[in-house]
Design a protein around this motif. Structure first.
Motif, PDB file in Angstrom:
ATOM      1  N   ALA A   1       0.768  -1.381   0.200  1.00  0.00           N
ATOM      2  CA  ALA A   1       0.120  -0.133  -0.271  1.00  0.00           C
ATOM      3  C   ALA A   1       0.566   0.900  -0.393  1.00  0.00           C
ATOM      4  CB  ALA A   1      -1.123  -0.050   1.603  1.00  0.00           C
ATOM      5  N   HIS A   2       0.041   2.484  -0.771  1.00  0.00           N
ATOM      6  CA  HIS A   2       0.853   3.175  -0.258  1.00  0.00           C
ATOM      7  C   HIS A   2       0.166   4.592  -0.109  1.00  0.00           C
ATOM      8  CE1 HIS A   2      -0.839   5.255  -3.995  1.00  0.00           C
ATOM      9  NE2 HIS A   2       0.136   6.251  -3.847  1.00  0.00           N
ATOM     10  N   SER A   3       0.250   6.015   0.653  1.00  0.00           N
ATOM     11  CA  SER A   3      -0.506   6.972   1.592  1.00  0.00           C
ATOM     12  C   SER A   3       0.534   8.359   0.603  1.00  0.00           C
ATOM     13  CB  SER A   3      -0.046   6.209   2.726  1.00  0.00           C
ATOM     14  OG  SER A   3      -0.623   8.409   3.275  1.00  0.00           O
ATOM     15  N   PRO A   4      -0.113   8.538  -0.270  1.00  0.00           N
ATOM     16  CA  PRO A   4       0.472   9.800  -1.309  1.00  0.00           C
ATOM     17  C   PRO A   4      -0.029  10.892  -0.047  1.00  0.00           C
ATOM     18  CG  PRO A   4      -1.305   9.604  -2.577  1.00  0.00           C
ATOM     19  CD  PRO A   4      -1.820   8.675  -1.209  1.00  0.00           C
TER      20      PRO A   4
ATOM     21  N   GLY B   1      12.622  13.805  -3.714  1.00  0.00           N
ATOM     22  CA  GLY B   1      12.383  13.386  -5.268  1.00  0.00           C
ATOM     23  C   GLY B   1      10.240  12.940  -5.355  1.00  0.00           C
ATOM     24  N   ARG B   2      11.016  12.429  -6.616  1.00  0.00           N
ATOM     25  CA  ARG B   2       9.103  11.730  -7.059  1.00  0.00           C
ATOM     26  C   ARG B   2       8.262  11.649  -6.406  1.00  0.00           C
ATOM     27  NH1 ARG B   2      10.942   7.369 -11.481  1.00  0.00           N
ATOM     28  NH2 ARG B   2      12.284   5.422  -9.697  1.00  0.00           N
ATOM     29  N   ALA B   3       8.421  11.138  -5.450  1.00  0.00           N
ATOM     30  CA  ALA B   3       7.574   9.896  -4.027  1.00  0.00           C
ATOM     31  C   ALA B   3       7.712  10.947  -2.989  1.00  0.00           C
ATOM     32  CB  ALA B   3       7.985   9.102  -3.655  1.00  0.00           C
ATOM     33  N   HIS B   4       8.119  12.672  -3.263  1.00  0.00           N
ATOM     34  CA  HIS B   4       8.843  12.904  -1.873  1.00  0.00           C
ATOM     35  C   HIS B   4       7.123  13.116  -1.198  1.00  0.00           C
ATOM     36  CE1 HIS B   4       9.599  16.322   0.781  1.00  0.00           C
ATOM     37  NE2 HIS B   4       8.589  16.989   0.671  1.00  0.00           N
ATOM     38  N   GLY B   5       7.221  12.678   0.260  1.00  0.00           N
ATOM     39  CA  GLY B   5       6.063  12.870   1.051  1.00  0.00           C
ATOM     40  C   GLY B   5       5.995  11.565   1.627  1.00  0.00           C
ATOM     41  N   ASN B   6       5.546  10.867   0.344  1.00  0.00           N
ATOM     42  CA  ASN B   6       4.761   9.570   0.399  1.00  0.00           C
ATOM     43  C   ASN B   6       5.505   8.966   1.641  1.00  0.00           C
ATOM     44  OD1 ASN B   6       4.466  11.178  -1.770  1.00  0.00           O
ATOM     45  ND2 ASN B   6       4.214   9.341  -3.223  1.00  0.00           N
ATOM     46  N   LEU B   7       4.783   7.682   1.787  1.00  0.00           N
ATOM     47  CA  LEU B   7       4.478   6.841   2.862  1.00  0.00           C
ATOM     48  C   LEU B   7       4.486   5.152   2.369  1.00  0.00           C
ATOM     49  CD1 LEU B   7       5.249   6.591   6.069  1.00  0.00           C
ATOM     50  CD2 LEU B   7       3.241   6.435   6.633  1.00  0.00           C
ATOM     51  N   HIS B   8       4.962   4.377   2.395  1.00  0.00           N
ATOM     52  CA  HIS B   8       4.824   3.186   1.193  1.00  0.00           C
ATOM     53  C   HIS B   8       5.301   1.800   2.296  1.00  0.00           C
ATOM     54  CE1 HIS B   8       6.397   4.503  -2.811  1.00  0.00           C
ATOM     55  NE2 HIS B   8       5.103   4.964  -2.357  1.00  0.00           N
TER      56      HIS B   8
ATOM     57  N   LYS C   1      -2.548   2.799   8.342  1.00  0.00           N
ATOM     58  CA  LYS C   1      -2.751   4.170   8.294  1.00  0.00           C
ATOM     59  C   LYS C   1      -3.374   5.247   8.893  1.00  0.00           C
ATOM     60  CE  LYS C   1      -6.698   0.480   6.073  1.00  0.00           C
ATOM     61  NZ  LYS C   1      -8.185   0.572   6.227  1.00  0.00           N
ATOM     62  N   THR C   2      -2.737   4.289  10.358  1.00  0.00           N
ATOM     63  CA  THR C   2      -2.572   5.237  11.737  1.00  0.00           C
ATOM     64  C   THR C   2      -1.061   6.225  11.323  1.00  0.00           C
ATOM     65  OG1 THR C   2      -4.210   3.614  12.859  1.00  0.00           O
ATOM     66  CG2 THR C   2      -2.533   6.056  13.331  1.00  0.00           C
TER      67      THR C   2
ATOM     68  N   CYS D   1      -0.454   9.938  10.808  1.00  0.00           N
ATOM     69  CA  CYS D   1       0.553  10.628  11.628  1.00  0.00           C
ATOM     70  C   CYS D   1       1.192  11.913  10.756  1.00  0.00           C
ATOM     71  CB  CYS D   1       1.257  10.163  12.282  1.00  0.00           C
ATOM     72  SG  CYS D   1       0.566   9.343  13.617  1.00  0.00           S
ATOM     73  N   VAL D   2       1.646  11.414   9.278  1.00  0.00           N
ATOM     74  CA  VAL D   2       2.477  12.000   8.808  1.00  0.00           C
ATOM     75  C   VAL D   2       1.641  13.011   8.061  1.00  0.00           C
ATOM     76  CG1 VAL D   2       4.507  10.309   8.562  1.00  0.00           C
ATOM     77  CG2 VAL D   2       2.331  10.718   6.892  1.00  0.00           C
ATOM     78  N   LYS D   3       0.204  13.251   8.162  1.00  0.00           N
ATOM     79  CA  LYS D   3      -0.806  14.071   7.390  1.00  0.00           C
ATOM     80  C   LYS D   3      -0.795  13.576   5.843  1.00  0.00           C
ATOM     81  CE  LYS D   3      -0.258  17.791  10.725  1.00  0.00           C
ATOM     82  NZ  LYS D   3      -1.069  17.418  12.242  1.00  0.00           N
ATOM     83  N   ASN D   4      -0.818  12.368   5.470  1.00  0.00           N
ATOM     84  CA  ASN D   4      -0.807  11.627   4.435  1.00  0.00           C
ATOM     85  C   ASN D   4      -2.268  11.817   3.951  1.00  0.00           C
ATOM     86  OD1 ASN D   4       1.762  12.276   3.814  1.00  0.00           O
ATOM     87  ND2 ASN D   4       2.579  10.265   3.168  1.00  0.00           N
ATOM     88  N   GLN D   5      -2.765  10.812   2.274  1.00  0.00           N
ATOM     89  CA  GLN D   5      -3.897  10.830   2.181  1.00  0.00           C
ATOM     90  C   GLN D   5      -3.740   9.190   2.676  1.00  0.00           C
ATOM     91  OE1 GLN D   5      -5.991  12.741   0.455  1.00  0.00           O
ATOM     92  NE2 GLN D   5      -4.796  14.322   1.093  1.00  0.00           N
ATOM     93  N   PRO D   6      -5.295   8.452   2.490  1.00  0.00           N
ATOM     94  CA  PRO D   6      -5.905   7.660   3.029  1.00  0.00           C
ATOM     95  C   PRO D   6      -4.827   6.472   2.786  1.00  0.00           C
ATOM     96  CG  PRO D   6      -7.355   8.772   3.094  1.00  0.00           C
ATOM     97  CD  PRO D   6      -6.428   9.942   2.331  1.00  0.00           C
ATOM     98  N   PRO D   7      -4.093   5.841   2.624  1.00  0.00           N
ATOM     99  CA  PRO D   7      -3.447   4.679   2.032  1.00  0.00           C
ATOM    100  C   PRO D   7      -4.452   4.108   1.269  1.00  0.00           C
ATOM    101  CG  PRO D   7      -3.335   3.970   3.671  1.00  0.00           C
ATOM    102  CD  PRO D   7      -4.460   5.079   4.368  1.00  0.00           C
TER     103      PRO D   7
END
Length: 210
Positions: free
Chosen positions: A47-50, A132-139, A156-157, A161-167
């Motif tokens: 999953a990824h969270s942009p 980089g191109r995925a700056h801030g994303n959580l994988h 998801k939590t 916490c890093v204030k990203n979009q839902p995964p």
């Protein structure tokens, strides 16, 4: 008055843990050190969270995304590794190799870097891209193609916490690309590229007008 009493009573029976905010300090705590040899092998994107909602659409077109680490060589606190990205996209496979450096808990290539976060999953990786191109994303990656619900809930939590979009979860039922890039003749490669182009054009035609 009776309604107010009922509302107060209801909240009294809700466990304090369900009202408390997540302990983000622990959930997004970077790992102290990552051993390059422990990364050996292939890891599947679960999953990824942009950061931005617009970044979700490209991942929805992917069949799979994997990272394959090999040839780790250590020098004090630094490991040099070979990273091969394996992308399944609209029925085709794309391979990209690059040399990367692992220093402490930070993975760095020529155009991006990421920090490893703690996870309760023993065969998972959490990467937070810092440029980089995925700056801030959580994988979330794993050696498996599926993880337990508890692992996804934790991820998801972490995204919150890093204030990203839902995964966005990858579809584990889709076919994986082979570990090694198959050798294609020029004719086969041309046909494959043509099929990919036609599928992209179909998606453009199906997209709603802005």
């Amino acid at each position: 008055m009776l309604l107010a009493t009922c509302v107060v009573a209801l909240f009294c029976f809700i466990p304090a843990s369900s009202l408390a905010p997540p302990n983000c300090g622990d959930l997004v705590r970077p790992l102290d050190h990552v051993d390059g040899h422990q990364l050996d092998g292939r890891w599947h994107l679960i999953a990824h969270s942009p950061v931005e909602p617009d970044n979700q659409s490209a991942y929805k077109l992917m069949d799979s995304l994997g990272m394959k680490f090999s040839n780790a060589s250590d020098n004090h606190n630094t490991s040099n590794l070979l990273l091969e990205r394996i992308l399944g996209f609209l029925g085709t496979c794309d391979y990209e190799s690059s040399n990367i450096t692992l220093e402490g808990n930070i993975l760095t290539s020529s155009n991006e870097s990421a920090t490893f976060f703690h996870t309760s999953c023993s065969d998972c990786l959490i990467l937070h891209f810092t440029n980089g191109r995925a700056h801030g994303n959580l994988h979330l990656y794993s050696k498996r193609r599926e993880v337990e619900k508890e692992v996804m809930d934790e991820f998801k939590t972490q995204a919150e916490c890093v204030k990203n979009q839902p995964p966005v979860m990858m579809d584990s039922s889709k076919k994986l690309c082979p570990d090694q890039e198959p050798t294609l003749s020029e004719d086969e490669e041309l046909k494959q590229n043509l099929r990919l182009l036609l599928r992209i054009l179909d998606l453009v035609d199906e997209a709603p007008d802005a």
